[in-house]
Write a protein that holds these residues in place. Structure first.
Motif, short mmCIF file in Angstrom:
data_model
loop_
_atom_site.label_atom_id
_atom_site.label_comp_id
_atom_site.label_asym_id
_atom_site.label_seq_id
_atom_site.Cartn_x
_atom_site.Cartn_y
_atom_site.Cartn_z
N LEU A 1 15.92 -3.49 6.13
CA LEU A 1 16.27 -4.89 6.37
C LEU A 1 17.76 -5.14 6.16
O LEU A 1 18.41 -5.79 6.98
CB LEU A 1 15.44 -5.80 5.46
N TRP A 2 18.32 -4.60 5.08
CA TRP A 2 19.74 -4.82 4.80
C TRP A 2 20.63 -4.10 5.80
O TRP A 2 21.68 -4.62 6.18
CB TRP A 2 20.07 -4.39 3.38
N ALA A 3 20.24 -2.91 6.23
CA ALA A 3 21.04 -2.18 7.22
C ALA A 3 21.02 -2.92 8.56
O ALA A 3 22.05 -3.01 9.24
CB ALA A 3 20.52 -0.76 7.37
N ALA A 4 19.86 -3.45 8.94
CA ALA A 4 19.79 -4.21 10.19
C ALA A 4 20.63 -5.48 10.09
O ALA A 4 21.38 -5.81 11.02
CB ALA A 4 18.33 -4.56 10.51
N PHE A 5 20.52 -6.18 8.98
CA PHE A 5 21.31 -7.38 8.77
C PHE A 5 22.81 -7.06 8.80
O PHE A 5 23.60 -7.77 9.43
CB PHE A 5 20.94 -8.05 7.44
N GLY A 6 23.21 -5.99 8.13
CA GLY A 6 24.62 -5.61 8.10
C GLY A 6 25.14 -5.23 9.47
O GLY A 6 26.27 -5.60 9.84
N THR A 7 24.32 -4.52 10.25
CA THR A 7 24.73 -4.15 11.60
C THR A 7 25.01 -5.38 12.45
O THR A 7 26.05 -5.49 13.11
CB THR A 7 23.65 -3.27 12.27
N VAL A 8 24.07 -6.33 12.42
CA VAL A 8 24.22 -7.54 13.22
C VAL A 8 25.38 -8.40 12.71
O VAL A 8 26.21 -8.88 13.49
CB VAL A 8 22.90 -8.34 13.23
N ALA A 9 25.45 -8.57 11.40
CA ALA A 9 26.48 -9.44 10.83
C ALA A 9 27.88 -8.89 11.11
O ALA A 9 28.78 -9.65 11.51
CB ALA A 9 26.26 -9.59 9.33
N VAL B 1 29.00 0.07 12.89
CA VAL B 1 28.55 1.44 13.19
C VAL B 1 28.02 2.12 11.93
O VAL B 1 26.98 2.80 11.95
CB VAL B 1 29.68 2.27 13.84
N ALA B 2 28.73 1.92 10.80
CA ALA B 2 28.27 2.52 9.54
C ALA B 2 26.89 1.99 9.16
O ALA B 2 26.01 2.76 8.75
CB ALA B 2 29.28 2.22 8.43
N CYS B 3 26.69 0.70 9.31
CA CYS B 3 25.37 0.12 9.01
C CYS B 3 24.33 0.60 10.00
O CYS B 3 23.16 0.80 9.65
CB CYS B 3 25.45 -1.40 8.99
N GLY B 4 24.72 0.78 11.25
CA GLY B 4 23.79 1.28 12.26
C GLY B 4 23.36 2.71 11.96
O GLY B 4 22.18 3.06 12.11
N LEU C 1 19.56 4.13 10.99
CA LEU C 1 18.86 5.30 11.55
C LEU C 1 18.37 6.25 10.46
O LEU C 1 17.25 6.76 10.54
CB LEU C 1 19.77 6.03 12.53
N VAL C 2 19.19 6.46 9.44
CA VAL C 2 18.78 7.34 8.34
C VAL C 2 17.59 6.75 7.60
O VAL C 2 16.62 7.45 7.28
CB VAL C 2 19.97 7.57 7.38
N VAL C 3 17.63 5.46 7.33
CA VAL C 3 16.53 4.81 6.61
C VAL C 3 15.26 4.81 7.47
O VAL C 3 14.15 5.00 6.95
CB VAL C 3 16.93 3.37 6.20
N THR C 4 15.40 4.64 8.77
CA THR C 4 14.24 4.68 9.67
C THR C 4 13.59 6.06 9.63
O THR C 4 12.35 6.19 9.56
CB THR C 4 14.65 4.33 11.11
N PHE C 5 14.39 7.11 9.65
CA PHE C 5 13.86 8.47 9.56
C PHE C 5 13.16 8.69 8.23
O PHE C 5 12.07 9.26 8.17
CB PHE C 5 14.99 9.50 9.75
N ASP C 6 13.77 8.23 7.13
CA ASP C 6 13.17 8.37 5.80
C ASP C 6 11.85 7.60 5.73
O ASP C 6 10.87 8.10 5.18
CB ASP C 6 14.13 7.87 4.74
N LEU C 7 11.82 6.41 6.29
CA LEU C 7 10.59 5.61 6.28
C LEU C 7 9.48 6.31 7.06
O LEU C 7 8.33 6.34 6.62
CB LEU C 7 10.87 4.23 6.87
N GLY C 8 9.82 6.92 8.18
CA GLY C 8 8.83 7.69 8.94
C GLY C 8 8.31 8.87 8.15
O GLY C 8 7.10 9.17 8.17
N THR C 9 9.19 9.56 7.42
CA THR C 9 8.77 10.68 6.59
C THR C 9 7.83 10.22 5.48
O THR C 9 6.81 10.85 5.22
CB THR C 9 9.99 11.37 5.98
N SER D 1 12.66 1.81 1.11
CA SER D 1 13.09 2.06 2.49
C SER D 1 13.00 0.80 3.33
O SER D 1 13.88 0.53 4.15
CB SER D 1 12.24 3.17 3.12
N VAL D 2 11.95 0.02 3.13
CA VAL D 2 11.82 -1.24 3.87
C VAL D 2 12.97 -2.17 3.50
O VAL D 2 13.59 -2.79 4.37
CB VAL D 2 10.45 -1.90 3.59
#
Length: 89
Positions: A26-34, A45-48, A52-60, A21-22
């Motif tokens: 990192l890759w989703a954040a990089f993809g969103t910015v790039a 938007v797809a990377c964003g 959000l999905v990965v952040t929720f999974d990481l919290g779980t 998840s970590v």
């Protein structure tokens, strides 16, 4: 050896799921910015959304890790036997 009660006694590799998840975060954040910088709003938007999905999974995963051995038994805890009787609760 299979006992037939594997779904009831399965143990999740939460630490592996945490690190994956970590990595995904990192890759989703990089993809969103790039993609936002190069003018690809659809991909950004797809990377964003993936972020959000990965952040929720990481919290779980973190919540379940902090719940302790009830949810993540160690190697010294034997598998649980399923309930073969009772009221079904």
């Amino acid at each position: 050896m299979r006992t037939g009660n594997e779904p009831a006694t399965a143990r999740s590799a939460l630490r592996l799921r945490f690190w994956l998840s970590v990595w995904g975060l990192l890759w989703a954040a990089f993809g969103t910015v790039a993609f936002a910088l190069v003018g690809r709003p659809g991909w950004a938007v797809a990377c964003g959304v993936l972020f959000l999905v990965v952040t929720f999974d990481l919290g779980t995963v973190l919540r379940r890790l902090h719940q302790g051995p009830h949810w993540q038994p160690g190697r010294n805890v034997p598998p649980y036997e399923p309930d073969h009787g009772g009221t079904g609760r």
